[in-house]
Design a protein around this motif. Structure first.
Motif, PDB file in Angstrom:
ATOM      1  N   ASN A 243     -22.285  30.721 -11.346  1.00  0.00           N
ATOM      2  CA  ASN A 243     -21.546  29.801 -10.467  1.00  0.00           C
ATOM      3  C   ASN A 243     -21.886  30.075  -8.998  1.00  0.00           C
ATOM      4  O   ASN A 243     -22.043  31.229  -8.591  1.00  0.00           O
ATOM      5  CB  ASN A 243     -20.049  29.956 -10.671  1.00  0.00           C
TER       6      ASN A 243
ATOM      7  N   ASP B 195     -11.764  30.784 -13.425  1.00  0.00           N
ATOM      8  CA  ASP B 195     -12.817  29.899 -13.916  1.00  0.00           C
ATOM      9  C   ASP B 195     -14.221  30.403 -13.598  1.00  0.00           C
ATOM     10  O   ASP B 195     -15.202  29.764 -14.004  1.00  0.00           O
ATOM     11  CB  ASP B 195     -12.654  28.496 -13.316  1.00  0.00           C
TER      12      ASP B 195
ATOM     13  N   ARG C  25     -17.702  32.108 -13.662  1.00  0.00           N
ATOM     14  CA  ARG C  25     -18.620  32.599 -14.679  1.00  0.00           C
ATOM     15  C   ARG C  25     -19.952  32.946 -14.026  1.00  0.00           C
ATOM     16  O   ARG C  25     -20.262  32.427 -12.938  1.00  0.00           O
ATOM     17  CB  ARG C  25     -18.851  31.543 -15.770  1.00  0.00           C
TER      18      ARG C  25
ATOM     19  N   HIS D 191     -23.800  39.090 -13.398  1.00  0.00           N
ATOM     20  CA  HIS D 191     -23.400  39.723 -14.647  1.00  0.00           C
ATOM     21  C   HIS D 191     -22.976  41.168 -14.374  1.00  0.00           C
ATOM     22  O   HIS D 191     -23.427  41.806 -13.407  1.00  0.00           O
ATOM     23  CB  HIS D 191     -24.567  39.718 -15.647  1.00  0.00           C
TER      24      HIS D 191
ATOM     25  N   CYS E 247     -22.845  36.885 -23.641  1.00  0.00           N
ATOM     26  CA  CYS E 247     -22.198  37.292 -22.383  1.00  0.00           C
ATOM     27  C   CYS E 247     -20.690  37.101 -22.491  1.00  0.00           C
ATOM     28  O   CYS E 247     -20.205  36.053 -22.939  1.00  0.00           O
ATOM     29  CB  CYS E 247     -22.744  36.483 -21.212  1.00  0.00           C
ATOM     30  N   SER E 248     -19.943  38.136 -22.077  1.00  0.00           N
ATOM     31  CA  SER E 248     -18.476  38.071 -22.029  1.00  0.00           C
ATOM     32  C   SER E 248     -17.948  38.464 -20.653  1.00  0.00           C
ATOM     33  O   SER E 248     -16.813  38.929 -20.534  1.00  0.00           O
ATOM     34  CB  SER E 248     -17.880  38.986 -23.106  1.00  0.00           C
ATOM     35  N   CYS E 249     -18.805  38.303 -19.637  1.00  0.00           N
ATOM     36  CA  CYS E 249     -18.404  38.687 -18.271  1.00  0.00           C
ATOM     37  C   CYS E 249     -17.219  37.870 -17.784  1.00  0.00           C
ATOM     38  O   CYS E 249     -16.429  38.347 -16.961  1.00  0.00           O
ATOM     39  CB  CYS E 249     -19.582  38.529 -17.320  1.00  0.00           C
ATOM     40  N   HIS E 250     -17.077  36.644 -18.248  1.00  0.00           N
ATOM     41  CA  HIS E 250     -15.983  35.797 -17.782  1.00  0.00           C
ATOM     42  C   HIS E 250     -14.632  36.260 -18.307  1.00  0.00           C
ATOM     43  O   HIS E 250     -13.590  35.807 -17.846  1.00  0.00           O
ATOM     44  CB  HIS E 250     -16.226  34.346 -18.207  1.00  0.00           C
TER      45      HIS E 250
ATOM     46  N   GLU F  84     -26.821  34.567 -22.343  1.00  0.00           N
ATOM     47  CA  GLU F  84     -25.669  33.685 -22.255  1.00  0.00           C
ATOM     48  C   GLU F  84     -24.943  33.528 -23.584  1.00  0.00           C
ATOM     49  O   GLU F  84     -23.761  33.195 -23.614  1.00  0.00           O
ATOM     50  CB  GLU F  84     -26.105  32.311 -21.740  1.00  0.00           C
TER      51      GLU F  84
END
Length: 443
Positions: A342, A337, A339, A365, A376-379, A373
């Motif tokens: 956080n 979870d 991101r 990041h 962003c595809s870091c998650h 944002e």
């Protein structure tokens, strides 16, 4: 004439003649029936007394004639037993004489006793109110009494519990102390502290020390009729040194007195040492009511012994948020979870011998991400970037990365070891870390 009829032995007749004036003094008129009853009881009770007193000179002569030798270990206990016996014997005689006094004489004598303790005076006044039919606090309805007691402070409840036996049990009720416990200790008391308190009560209950002082009493009671003395000794020992019980009042008073060390966590340990800035470490703490602060005792690690820090303020303490011991790895359940942006706490330790501390950070990041944002595809990446912005740009402590899917403990002896992660959801926890933020960036 009556003495020769009812009492044939010279000892009983002399005892009657000696106790008859006592009946005159107590009753203000000769009362032969009371004196006869007192004599019949006193003769049976005082016979062992005169029997023992007759042997006292013989004991003294023997003690003078025998050579001086070291006394056995139980000699001190026997000496204590003799002192207690004569003390209880004299008290029993006073109670026996007081039994035959008229009720009016006892009522007149009780308030004027100079040796009566304040607690007994309070209880006596309550009894007098009940006998005279006047209104007392005990006559209030239960709901009204509970409302009054609920408004009292902890000190007021403790004082009210000392008034009489009826109020003692009421003022010790858990529901009256739960509010005080939560208001003062709720921020620093957690499940670990409650578990430690239960263990302390169990160890006191099972301790053999409480039974050691009764072994010689039990042995002598088999051959000497002093079972009543044994019960008085048991009760006397309990009153002189009361032990904590399983009540919230007892727990509150143990915390307030500073006699109970309990587990908690300390922010910025060792007076905000630069090496522990924005961290929170496990410790055992106790309250110091003289300074309204705490003493913290940190567990040893590496070559360092136990470190004790004094003057820890309330705002630097918290109850442990998880039940993970300081040397164990916390199992992370929030990795999927996480991101960017956080707020987190992560376990970190210098080497394998050190305990973990919880360090504040945020999720950053990837270097390949521009931070927008919307794009962003870091998650979605298996790599999670950790940022510790209290350190300056370029510091080796500012950024770290872990695996999202296979994270256990990662690191080395140079940069330390990163352990479990917990995600911060509440605003109170985040604002707490913000208030502890250092004024200058760390190197």
């Amino acid at each position: 004439m009556l003495t020769s009829i009812f009492f044939s032995s010279p000892f009983q007749r002399s005892l009657l003649l000696g106790l008859l004036p006592l009946g005159v003094v107590c009753n203000r008129q000769p009362n032969l029936g009371a004196a006869l009853k007192l004599c019949s009881l006193g003769s049976g009770f005082l016979m062992p007394f005169f029997f023992l007193m007759s042997f006292f000179p013989v004991i003294v002569l023997l003690s003078k004639s025998l050579p001086l030798q070291p006394l056995p270990p139980w000699a001190g206990e026997v000496r204590l037993l003799s002192i207690l016996f004569w003390r209880e014997l004299s008290a029993a005689l006073l109670l026996l004489f007081d039994k035959f006094r008229p009720v009016s004489a006892r009522k007149l004598a009780a308030p004027s006793s100079p040796t009566m303790s304040p607690r007994k005076r309070c209880a006596h006044r309550v009894d007098n109110v009940e006998e005279s039919g006047e209104m007392s606090i005990l006559d209030l309805p239960e709901l009204a009494l509970e409302c009054i007691l609920g408004k009292l402070s902890p000190a007021g409840l403790s004082n009210m519990a000392a008034v009489c036996s009826s109020l003692r049990e009421t003022c010790r009720s858990d529901h009256l102390w739960e509010k005080h416990m939560e208001e003062k200790w709720g921020r620093v008391i957690g499940h670990a502290a409650r578990r430690e308190w239960k263990l302390l009560l169990a160890s006191i209950k099972n301790s053999s020390a409480s039974n050691s002082c009764r072994k010689w009493i039990g042995a002598l009671s088999c051959v000497w009729p002093i079972s009543w003395l044994k019960s008085r000794i048991d009760g006397g020992c309990h009153n002189r040194s009361p032990l904590p019980d399983d009540s919230i009042m007892s727990w509150y008073r143990s915390l307030e007195s500073g006699g109970f060390w309990f587990p908690a966590q300390v922010y910025n340990r060792e007076h905000g040492h630069v090496g522990f800035m924005l961290s929170c470490y496990d410790a055992e703490v106790r309250y110091d009511r003289q300074t309204n602060s705490f003493h913290a005792r940190y567990p040893p690690h590496g070559r360092r012994t136990i470190v004790v820090e004094e003057g820890v303020q309330w705002d630097r303490l918290r109850a442990p948020p998880v039940n993970t011991p300081p040397h164990d790895l916390h199992i992370s359940d929030c990795l999927s979870d996480l991101r960017p942006g956080n707020h987190i706490e992560i376990q970190w330790r210098r080497n394998k011998e050190f305990p973990y501390g919880w360090w504040y950070g945020v999720i950053g990041h990837l270097e390949s991400c521009n931070g927008n944002e919307h794009y962003c595809s870091c998650h979605l990446s298996d790599t999670v970037v950790l940022e510790f912005n209290q350190y300056t740009l370029g510091s080796r402590w500012r950024r770290a990365s872990i695996s999202r899917k296979h994270h256990r403990e990662e690191g080395n002896e140079t940069d330390g070891f990163y352990g479990g992660i917990r995600k911060l959801h509440g605003k109170d926890e985040i604002s707490k870390w913000r208030r502890l933020w250092p004024t200058d960036a760390l190197e």
